[in-house]
Every structure is written in C-alpha cells, then in structure tokens.
Design a protein around this motif. Structure first.
Motif, PDB file in Angstrom:
ATOM      1  N   VAL A  86      -2.899   2.001  -4.088  1.00 25.69           N
ATOM      2  CA  VAL A  86      -3.061   2.310  -2.670  1.00 25.69           C
ATOM      3  C   VAL A  86      -2.654   3.757  -2.405  1.00 25.69           C
ATOM      4  O   VAL A  86      -1.562   4.177  -2.791  1.00 25.69           O
ATOM      5  N   GLY A  87      -3.541   4.508  -1.768  1.00 22.09           N
ATOM      6  CA  GLY A  87      -3.289   5.919  -1.518  1.00 22.09           C
ATOM      7  C   GLY A  87      -2.638   6.193  -0.182  1.00 22.09           C
ATOM      8  O   GLY A  87      -2.945   5.551   0.808  1.00 22.09           O
ATOM      9  N   PHE A  88      -1.718   7.163  -0.179  1.00 20.14           N
ATOM     10  CA  PHE A  88      -1.038   7.553   1.056  1.00 20.14           C
ATOM     11  C   PHE A  88      -1.495   8.933   1.504  1.00 20.14           C
ATOM     12  O   PHE A  88      -1.867   9.771   0.704  1.00 20.14           O
ATOM     13  N   LYS A  89      -1.428   9.161   2.796  1.00 23.07           N
ATOM     14  CA  LYS A  89      -1.780  10.462   3.355  1.00 23.07           C
ATOM     15  C   LYS A  89      -0.547  11.357   3.348  1.00 23.07           C
ATOM     16  O   LYS A  89       0.562  10.907   3.055  1.00 23.07           O
ATOM     17  N   ALA A  90      -0.753  12.618   3.675  1.00 23.56           N
ATOM     18  CA  ALA A  90       0.341  13.599   3.646  1.00 23.56           C
ATOM     19  C   ALA A  90       1.482  13.213   4.581  1.00 23.56           C
ATOM     20  O   ALA A  90       2.646  13.500   4.311  1.00 23.56           O
ATOM     21  N   ASN A  91       1.177  12.497   5.647  1.00 24.31           N
ATOM     22  CA  ASN A  91       2.211  12.117   6.608  1.00 24.31           C
ATOM     23  C   ASN A  91       2.974  10.865   6.186  1.00 24.31           C
ATOM     24  O   ASN A  91       3.776  10.341   6.943  1.00 24.31           O
ATOM     25  N   GLY A  92       2.705  10.348   4.972  1.00 22.60           N
ATOM     26  CA  GLY A  92       3.440   9.186   4.493  1.00 22.60           C
ATOM     27  C   GLY A  92       2.875   7.842   4.915  1.00 22.60           C
ATOM     28  O   GLY A  92       3.496   6.808   4.677  1.00 22.60           O
ATOM     29  N   HIS A  93       1.710   7.862   5.546  1.00 25.99           N
ATOM     30  CA  HIS A  93       1.070   6.614   5.955  1.00 25.99           C
ATOM     31  C   HIS A  93      -0.028   6.231   4.972  1.00 25.99           C
ATOM     32  O   HIS A  93      -0.656   7.099   4.373  1.00 25.99           O
TER      33      HIS A  93
ATOM     34  N   GLY B 166      -0.689   2.338   9.389  1.00 27.39           N
ATOM     35  CA  GLY B 166      -0.453   2.511   7.956  1.00 27.39           C
ATOM     36  C   GLY B 166       0.978   2.836   7.603  1.00 27.39           C
ATOM     37  O   GLY B 166       1.295   3.243   6.480  1.00 27.39           O
ATOM     38  N   ARG B 167       1.868   2.629   8.571  1.00 26.56           N
ATOM     39  CA  ARG B 167       3.274   2.912   8.397  1.00 26.56           C
ATOM     40  C   ARG B 167       3.937   1.773   7.615  1.00 26.56           C
ATOM     41  O   ARG B 167       3.688   0.618   7.896  1.00 26.56           O
ATOM     42  N   THR B 168       4.784   2.099   6.640  1.00 25.23           N
ATOM     43  CA  THR B 168       5.462   1.053   5.872  1.00 25.23           C
ATOM     44  C   THR B 168       6.695   0.565   6.631  1.00 25.23           C
ATOM     45  O   THR B 168       7.133   1.190   7.580  1.00 25.23           O
ATOM     46  N   ALA B 169       7.247  -0.568   6.178  1.00 25.98           N
ATOM     47  CA  ALA B 169       8.352  -1.200   6.898  1.00 25.98           C
ATOM     48  C   ALA B 169       9.612  -0.338   6.881  1.00 25.98           C
ATOM     49  O   ALA B 169       9.982   0.204   5.848  1.00 25.98           O
ATOM     50  N   PRO B 170      10.291  -0.249   8.053  1.00 27.17           N
ATOM     51  CA  PRO B 170      11.540   0.511   8.175  1.00 27.17           C
ATOM     52  C   PRO B 170      12.587  -0.007   7.189  1.00 27.17           C
ATOM     53  O   PRO B 170      12.768  -1.209   7.071  1.00 27.17           O
ATOM     54  N   GLY B 171      13.240   0.900   6.469  1.00 30.68           N
ATOM     55  CA  GLY B 171      14.319   0.488   5.584  1.00 30.68           C
ATOM     56  C   GLY B 171      13.880  -0.158   4.289  1.00 30.68           C
ATOM     57  O   GLY B 171      14.677  -0.772   3.608  1.00 30.68           O
ATOM     58  N   TRP B 172      12.603  -0.030   3.938  1.00 27.67           N
ATOM     59  CA  TRP B 172      12.117  -0.601   2.695  1.00 27.67           C
ATOM     60  C   TRP B 172      11.264   0.430   1.950  1.00 27.67           C
ATOM     61  O   TRP B 172      10.074   0.327   1.882  1.00 27.67           O
ATOM     62  N   SER B 173      11.919   1.436   1.394  1.00 26.40           N
ATOM     63  CA  SER B 173      11.224   2.534   0.723  1.00 26.40           C
ATOM     64  C   SER B 173      10.468   2.070  -0.519  1.00 26.40           C
ATOM     65  O   SER B 173       9.484   2.687  -0.910  1.00 26.40           O
ATOM     66  N   GLN B 174      10.936   0.975  -1.123  1.00 22.03           N
ATOM     67  CA  GLN B 174      10.249   0.458  -2.313  1.00 22.03           C
ATOM     68  C   GLN B 174       8.813   0.025  -2.019  1.00 22.03           C
ATOM     69  O   GLN B 174       7.986  -0.032  -2.916  1.00 22.03           O
ATOM     70  N   GLN B 175       8.550  -0.287  -0.749  1.00 20.17           N
ATOM     71  CA  GLN B 175       7.213  -0.750  -0.403  1.00 20.17           C
ATOM     72  C   GLN B 175       6.150   0.263  -0.805  1.00 20.17           C
ATOM     73  O   GLN B 175       5.112  -0.098  -1.344  1.00 20.17           O
ATOM     74  N   ARG B 176       6.413   1.536  -0.569  1.00 20.76           N
ATOM     75  CA  ARG B 176       5.442   2.562  -0.923  1.00 20.76           C
ATOM     76  C   ARG B 176       5.219   2.604  -2.424  1.00 20.76           C
ATOM     77  O   ARG B 176       4.091   2.725  -2.893  1.00 20.76           O
ATOM     78  N   VAL B 177       6.318   2.482  -3.182  1.00 26.59           N
ATOM     79  CA  VAL B 177       6.212   2.499  -4.641  1.00 26.59           C
ATOM     80  C   VAL B 177       5.332   1.354  -5.126  1.00 26.59           C
ATOM     81  O   VAL B 177       4.435   1.542  -5.949  1.00 26.59           O
TER      82      VAL B 177
ATOM     83  N   ARG C  66      -5.092  -7.427  -4.276  1.00 25.45           N
ATOM     84  CA  ARG C  66      -4.329  -6.358  -4.910  1.00 25.45           C
ATOM     85  C   ARG C  66      -4.997  -5.023  -4.599  1.00 25.45           C
ATOM     86  O   ARG C  66      -6.215  -4.919  -4.594  1.00 25.45           O
ATOM     87  N   GLY C  67      -4.179  -4.010  -4.296  1.00 28.81           N
ATOM     88  CA  GLY C  67      -4.731  -2.691  -4.013  1.00 28.81           C
ATOM     89  C   GLY C  67      -5.247  -2.531  -2.596  1.00 28.81           C
ATOM     90  O   GLY C  67      -5.857  -1.517  -2.269  1.00 28.81           O
ATOM     91  N   MET C  68      -4.996  -3.515  -1.723  1.00 27.85           N
ATOM     92  CA  MET C  68      -5.427  -3.445  -0.329  1.00 27.85           C
ATOM     93  C   MET C  68      -4.221  -3.725   0.557  1.00 27.85           C
ATOM     94  O   MET C  68      -3.219  -4.278   0.112  1.00 27.85           O
ATOM     95  N   VAL C  69      -4.349  -3.397   1.850  1.00 29.06           N
ATOM     96  CA  VAL C  69      -3.288  -3.725   2.810  1.00 29.06           C
ATOM     97  C   VAL C  69      -3.920  -4.337   4.052  1.00 29.06           C
ATOM     98  O   VAL C  69      -5.123  -4.207   4.266  1.00 29.06           O
ATOM     99  N   THR C  70      -3.122  -5.013   4.862  1.00 24.46           N
ATOM    100  CA  THR C  70      -3.604  -5.435   6.175  1.00 24.46           C
ATOM    101  C   THR C  70      -2.454  -5.243   7.156  1.00 24.46           C
ATOM    102  O   THR C  70      -1.364  -4.828   6.764  1.00 24.46           O
TER     103      THR C  70
END
Length: 111
Positions: free
Chosen positions: A92-99, A74-85, A29-33
């Motif tokens: 999990v922190g995002f950068k200014a460019n959305g990654h 660090g790009r999230t999946a296309p068409g799945w905006s909920q992923q960032r939420v 939890r709180g990590m990505v790969t």
DNA sequence: AGTTTGACTGGAG
DNA sequence: CCTCCAGCCAAAC
C-alpha cells in the motif's frame, strides 16, 4: 417521517459489531477501506465512530487485518504507527503527507 | 440520569 | 495541506 435512524438496541449493537468484524476480514491484501464504508455496509451509515471503537476494543479484531481500515482521507489510526509499516509491507502506497493514496488502494465493498 | 469520550466525517478558514 | 469545529452516537464515567 423519521429521517434519522432509530437508536441502536444492545442486540443491534452486538450484530453490528459482528458484521464489522466479518467485513474487515474480507478486505483484500494490499487494499484499505474506511470506517464509513464499513458502517454503511453493516446497515448503520452514521456509525463510523462505532466501527473504530469495535476495532480498538474487540479482542477478535486482533485476529483480523484491521490495519487495512483507515479514515476517509487515508489517515492511519492515532497512536498506532505500526499500521503504516504493515500496510507498506503489503504494497500500500502513501502520499507525501503520510496518508494512504486512496485513489489507488481504496477497496469499496460491493453492496 | 447527566456528562465526557473517542481508531469518525464534512465543511470552513 | 493543515487546524479547528459542529454534528455524530454508543459506551464509559
């Protein structure tokens, strides 16, 4: 000498998908790969696209934290905006460019 | 059996 | 940082 992997048999594809799902279940939890890390850990380093396909179409993936898988930058999946939420909800922190800030939140599974 | 399609990646501009 | 682009490769057409 073969410097490329053999083509997957359907049996190998089935095992690969099982491994992918098992690995995704282990992301803390709180990590990505990344797709590439998962493919490599499953033994087929050039199959990152197949990791994405597995998570997109496999029913079992619904029961797993597949929102913790992003691409190598660090790009999230296309068409799945909920992923960032979902990721932000677990810190999990995002950068200014959305990654995703991979510097801090990338989980590199042990080989 | 040939072509198109991506929840990908690395590199070029 | 962003937008192509070639290479990738199992699956779906």
């Amino acid at each position: 000498m073969k410097d490329y992997p053999d083509k997957m048999t359907t049996e190998q594809a089935r095992m690969f998908q099982d491994d992918v799902l098992n690995i995704v279940g282990q992301i803390p939890r709180g990590m990505v790969t990344t797709y590439g890390h998962i493919a490599a850990l499953a033994g087929w380093p050039s199959h990152s696209r197949m990791v994405g396909r597995t998570l997109r179409y496999s029913p079992e993936a619904r029961l797993l934290p597949c929102h913790r898988v992003v691409n190598v930058v660090g790009r999230t999946a296309p068409g799945w905006s909920q992923q960032r939420v979902l990721l932000e909800e677990e810190g999990v922190g995002f950068k200014a460019n959305g990654h995703v800030d991979m510097k801090r939140y990338l989980w590199e599974p042990l080989l």
